[in-house]
Design an enzyme around this catalytic site. Structure first.
Site, short mmCIF file in Angstrom:
data_model
loop_
_atom_site.label_atom_id
_atom_site.label_comp_id
_atom_site.label_asym_id
_atom_site.label_seq_id
_atom_site.Cartn_x
_atom_site.Cartn_y
_atom_site.Cartn_z
N PRO A 95 -7.44 7.66 -4.85
CG PRO A 95 -7.64 5.87 -6.19
CD PRO A 95 -6.46 6.21 -5.63
CG ASP A 100 7.99 11.35 -5.71
OD1 ASP A 100 7.07 11.19 -4.74
OD2 ASP A 100 7.47 13.10 -6.18
CB SER A 143 6.67 13.05 -2.32
OG SER A 143 5.22 12.08 -2.71
CG ASP A 182 -10.36 -12.35 0.81
OD1 ASP A 182 -10.96 -13.02 1.34
OD2 ASP A 182 -9.30 -13.24 0.26
CG HIS A 208 -8.23 -3.84 -1.57
ND1 HIS A 208 -9.47 -2.91 -1.57
CD2 HIS A 208 -7.19 -2.96 -1.13
CE1 HIS A 208 -9.11 -1.95 -1.69
NE2 HIS A 208 -7.78 -1.34 -1.17
CG HIS A 242 -1.75 5.15 -0.08
ND1 HIS A 242 -2.45 5.48 1.37
CD2 HIS A 242 -2.57 4.41 -0.91
CE1 HIS A 242 -3.94 4.75 0.68
NE2 HIS A 242 -4.04 4.31 -0.47
CG ASP A 297 -6.15 -16.16 -2.54
OD1 ASP A 297 -7.20 -14.73 -2.43
OD2 ASP A 297 -6.68 -16.88 -1.59
CG ASN A 357 -1.15 8.96 3.26
OD1 ASN A 357 -1.99 7.56 2.79
ND2 ASN A 357 -0.53 9.58 2.47
CB VAL A 397 0.80 11.99 -4.14
CG1 VAL A 397 1.12 13.29 -3.67
CG2 VAL A 397 -0.50 11.16 -3.28
N GLY A 440 3.29 11.14 -8.46
CA GLY A 440 4.42 9.68 -9.09
C GLY A 440 5.39 9.70 -8.32
NE ARG A 448 -4.15 1.69 2.30
CZ ARG A 448 -3.35 2.41 3.20
NH1 ARG A 448 -3.68 2.31 4.24
NH2 ARG A 448 -5.18 3.65 3.11
#
Length: 331
Positions: A167, A78, A80, A249, A197, A70, A257, A98, A74, A76, A66
């Site tokens: 998103p 990089d 950040s 899940d 997920h 994330h 899976d 976040n 934002v 790219g 994740r």
């Protein structure tokens, strides 16, 4: 003469082979062999520390995956996201997406500290995130892929970008797809990457509205299977318990899976952003059905989409820097 010229051409082709097999980006190239000479042990160092962290806590695999997601959405890919607050930087860690959510920073710190001992200021934090995401996926039973490398680290962060570009669980399907398209990703990437997920957790606050007030009318989301909804309500009350964790899940929560997609078809997707994949768009529904039936196809598409996501606006060449500490820019 002709023989020596042929030999010369072979040498030239070999020298540029990594570039020929790479992903072209603005201002440079990313390719898997980037550190083969400057820090040949880099990949193994990342893999061993990630393996240790995941063995200690299985949830860490999802957390590290994740972080890469994330970060890339934002500014790219990089690194950040890793920057802490400072005199010149407002950290992305405090954004809506976040806060009390992203984690695993201490694992990245350990990787960076180890790499700095072996290869000072050589391996970027952005590349560490990309490698850790791949290794986490593999450790959880998911697909493997070659990670193009050569990213450099940004010297700034974007709190506004983190608030608006990532998103969100309550976004509509069209909003989520638009956010993907703005990053050069398509509907296949959206559905395949949503498959991440299949591991990890979500907080009660991320899906509470589905249980009690889906459309602002004090009514639940009736697209959520009702017995599953009742189970969720038992430990996610109308108020309180915001940080209580639930498996994304519930069938195989620590195994990478395709059961996530089977859950969606049974109306048991936890987040609104999960369930909209089957109720709001026929193309995404068709992909969900394909992945639910064919785990190998899901793995193939997921790996390709991860490489594609990892190519979002990386800093290459002389842009950015190689941080000594992933949490702060170099002085």
């Amino acid at each position: 003469m002709a023989q020596s010229m042929s030999f010369f051409m072979v040498i030239v082709l070999l020298a540029f082979a990594p570039i020929c097999l790479s992903s072209k980006t603005y201002g440079g190239y990313l390719f898997p062999q980037f550190y083969d000479r400057s820090c040949p042990q880099a990949k193994e160092i990342v893999k061993s520390i990630v393996a240790k962290a995941v063995a200690k806590e299985a949830r860490m695999a999802a957390s590290l995956l994740r972080l890469h997601f994330h970060d890339c959405f934002v500014k790219g890919c990089d690194a950040s996201l890793l920057l802490d607050n400072s005199g010149t930087i407002i950290s992305e860690k405090i954004s809506n997406a976040n806060t009390n959510s992203v984690r695993g920073f201490e694992v990245i710190d350990e990787i960076k500290k180890t790499l700095e001992k072996d290869c000072p200021q050589t391996v970027s934090c952005a590349d560490i995130l990309a490698l850790a995401a791949r290794d986490s996926t593999v450790l959880a039973g998911g697909p493997n892929w070659e990670v193009p490398l050569g990213r450099r680290d940004s010297r700034g962060a974007s709190l506004s970008g983190s608030n608006y570009n990532i998103p969100a669980p309550n976004n509509t399907f069209n909003t989520i797809l638009t956010k993907f398209k703005l990053k050069g990703l398509d509907i296949v990437d959206l559905v395949a990457l949503s498959g991440s997920h299949t591991i990890g957790n979500a907080r009660c606050t991320s899906f509470r509205q589905r249980l009690y007030n889906q459309s602002g009318n004090s009514l639940p989301d009736y697209t959520l299977e009702q017995s599953y909804a009742a189970q969720l309500r038992a430990t996610c009350p109308r108020s309180g318990g915001d940080q209580t964790l639930f498996f994304l899940d519930f069938v195989s929560p620590i195994k990478f899976d395709n059961s996530y997609f089977k859950n969606l078809l049974a109306s048991k997707g936890l987040l609104n952003s999960d369930q909209v994949l089957v109720i709001k768009n026929q193309e995404s529904l068709a992909l969900v059905k394909q992945y639910a039936e064919n785990n190998e196809l899901f793995f193939e598409h997921f790996a390709k989409s991860m490489v594609k996501m990892g190519n979002i606006s990386p800093l290459t060449g002389f842009r950015g820097e190689i941080r000594k500490n992933c949490r702060k820019i170099n002085n």
